[in-house]
Each structure stands twice: as C-alpha cells, then as structure tokens.
Scaffold this active site. Structure first.
Site, PDB file in Angstrom:
ATOM      1  N   ARG A   1     -60.617 -56.485  22.157  1.00 54.36           N
ATOM      2  CA  ARG A   1     -61.977 -56.343  21.621  1.00 54.36           C
ATOM      3  C   ARG A   1     -62.655 -57.702  21.444  1.00 54.36           C
ATOM      4  NH1 ARG A   1     -60.562 -52.519  23.577  1.00 54.36           N
ATOM      5  NH2 ARG A   1     -60.314 -50.416  22.718  1.00 54.36           N
TER       6      ARG A   1
ATOM      7  N   SER B   1     -64.877 -45.585  17.569  1.00 54.34           N
ATOM      8  CA  SER B   1     -63.634 -45.977  16.912  1.00 54.34           C
ATOM      9  C   SER B   1     -63.922 -47.078  15.890  1.00 54.34           C
ATOM     10  CB  SER B   1     -62.630 -46.467  17.954  1.00 54.34           C
ATOM     11  OG  SER B   1     -61.417 -46.813  17.354  1.00 54.34           O
TER      12      SER B   1
ATOM     13  N   GLU C   1     -63.060 -52.557  14.040  1.00 53.83           N
ATOM     14  CA  GLU C   1     -63.444 -52.779  15.437  1.00 53.83           C
ATOM     15  C   GLU C   1     -64.956 -52.716  15.556  1.00 53.83           C
ATOM     16  OE1 GLU C   1     -63.260 -49.942  19.347  1.00 53.83           O
ATOM     17  OE2 GLU C   1     -61.331 -50.536  18.505  1.00 53.83           O
TER      18      GLU C   1
END
Length: 298
Positions: free
Chosen positions: A171, A221, A291
């Site tokens: 990420r 998410s 995230e």
C-alpha cells in the site's frame, strides 16, 4: 492575499465551499475551500504552479474510494481528476490516465485479450489512486503490472518514473514520498485468451459481491493486513461485527469494512476505527494500522 480561483481559472470547473460528502464513497466529509475538476495535464499544471506560488494547500483525492475526509473539510484547493480518464492500447501496453477507473481499465485490457489485470476487476478506485497506494486484491498488486507512471511534482515538473523508481511496497509507492500527482500509468501486459480472462474476472467479482458489503457506502478495506494475521478475522473474533457509532457500523457481512448505514459522518467512521483498534489491541495484542487514507481538518 485573498484569491478567487473561479475568476483566476474561468476555463476550469471550480467550486467554492463544496461538500466533499458528494464525492466520497463513504458519503461523508466536510467542505473543500476550493474544489477543481481539471480535464487535462495543462490545467493540472496551471493549478499546481498557482497554489505553490500563492502558498495555498493542495490535496488530490482521486476517485475518493479508499478515503475518509474529516468533517472539518479540507483547506485550500482539492483536485479531482476523474475528467482525465482516457485509456488507450499500444501493443501489449494499456495506457490509462489518472482519472480512469481501475475497473474500466481492466475491461479495456480484457477486450484486447491482454492478461495481467484480472485481480483488479472489482477495485473501485482510480488509476492515480491505484498507483499512489499500490492497490491490490486477490493476490495481485498494481506493482506487478505497471511499467511506468507519469507524475507531476509539487513544483509543476513532470517526470516519468519506472517501476523501480516507483518503489512499490505494501500500500505504498514513492509518489507518497515525493508528494507527486499521478497523471498517467502504463501497464505492461501479456497476450491472453479473452474467454479465460473474462471468466477469471467474473469469478473474482462474484467472490467480491458474495463477501463484501457492496450495497452500502464504505471506504473499502479499512485496515492493512497485520503480519501473520488477517484484519477481518481479528475484528470478527473480537466480536465487533455490527458495532455501531452514530451512522457508521462494522459490516455484518465482512468485518474488514465499515459501512454507512444511517447518514453517518466522518467522525462516526473514526470513532468506529478507534474503537476497533483499541479492542483488537486489548484482546490480541495486535495493532491495526489503517489502510484507508484519512485527511482533512478535525
């Protein structure tokens, strides 16, 4: 110095004091002082150089899918580049502008019998956001397919970065470090069988629809995968599914998602996030790192 960006750039669609809840996937977020929708690189460059010269804060929010904008909104200028959405194919390369959706880009690849982007068939974000955060799903990551990306630095300088220079991680990409704006990405794919590509995309989208709360507003998410664990399972095992604060709730369908069930606010989302982090830490000793990108004024 008081500036009026609408008067400064009459050819660009710019709104003043615009609620960002109209654009985020969570349907939450306060006002942007200024919100601009550039349609080409030249317009982005004009805006970037102007705000730098006049010391105006600049934020790019892409497709606003994996994002929480706090209820205090965002100071300065916010860019949404969804108007820059052209996709073209050159040989085995798919070249997509930053505002193109990942889903549409995977469909163009499929239609040209090019394989390598099937994993992203259901990722709702933009190409710019995908490169920025190395978006991934079902074992695939953006870094595996990107050959290069064109970015604009805060000075207005335009650079092309190779896959290595993008320094992809979990990420993460170097675009986050140099505060750049993704303008375009080139995906280097391979010839494949269109029927097999279609079947794999359909299978992944069916799995996504079965497991994820796509019917409700969410930011995707919420937490990164902790080493050795799965965030969703930790949250489920902590008995937090269905936990609600205001209008935000830990999804009863997938514990890794927080959904907007009743006119939730960004503060509601953040309250749920902080509660989940505290309980999981207390029960399992695991620190959950977000995230989702969280930005804006408190």
């Amino acid at each position: 110095m008081v500036v009026n960006l609408i008067k400064e750039f009459p050819e660009i669609n710019i709104k003043k004091q615009e609620p960002l809840s109209k654009y985020t996937f969570t349907h939450t977020g306060g006002e942007a002082d200024w919100l601009a929708f550039p349609e080409n690189v030249e317009q982005v460059q004009q805006l970037v150089k102007f705000v730098k010269k006049n010391d105006i804060p600049l934020t790019v929010i892409g497709n606003a899918s994996n994002l929480i904008v706090r209820d205090g909104g965002i100071a300065g200028l916010v860019l949404i580049v969804t108007g820059m959405n052209q996709i073209k194919v050159e040989g085995n390369n798919v070249i997509a502008q930053a505002g193109a959706t990942y889903i549409k880009t995977t469909q163009v690849a499929r239609d040209h019998s090019l394989t390598g982007l099937e994993f992203a068939a259901g990722i709702p974000g933009s190409i710019g956001g995908a490169v920025f955060m190395n978006a991934g799903a079902y074992g695939g990551e953006t870094k595996f397919a990107v050959k290069s990306a064109t970015i604009m630095l805060p000075t207005g300088e335009i650079k092309e970065l190779s896959n290595e220079e993008l320094d992809f991680g979990y990420r993460h990409s170097s675009v986050q470090d140099n505060h750049g704006i993704v303008l375009e990405a080139t995906f280097e794919l391979k010839p494949g069988d269109k029927e097999k590509i279609t079947a794999q995309m359909d299978e992944l989208n069916a799995r996504r629809a079965a497991k994820q709360p796509l019917e409700l507003p969410s930011c995707g998410s919420v937490f990164k995968r902790p080493t050795g664990y799965f965030a969703g399972k930790l949250i489920h095992d902590a008995g937090l599914q269905g936990y609600t604060s205001g209008g935000a709730q830990v999804s009863k369908k997938h514990a890794g998602f927080i959904v907007n069930i009743d006119n939730g606010t960004a503060t509601d989302y953040l309250n749920v996030i902080h509660h989940v982090q505290a309980v999981v830490k207390d029960k399992f000793g695991v620190s959950l790192e977000t995230e989702v990108r969280i930005i804006g004024r408190n």
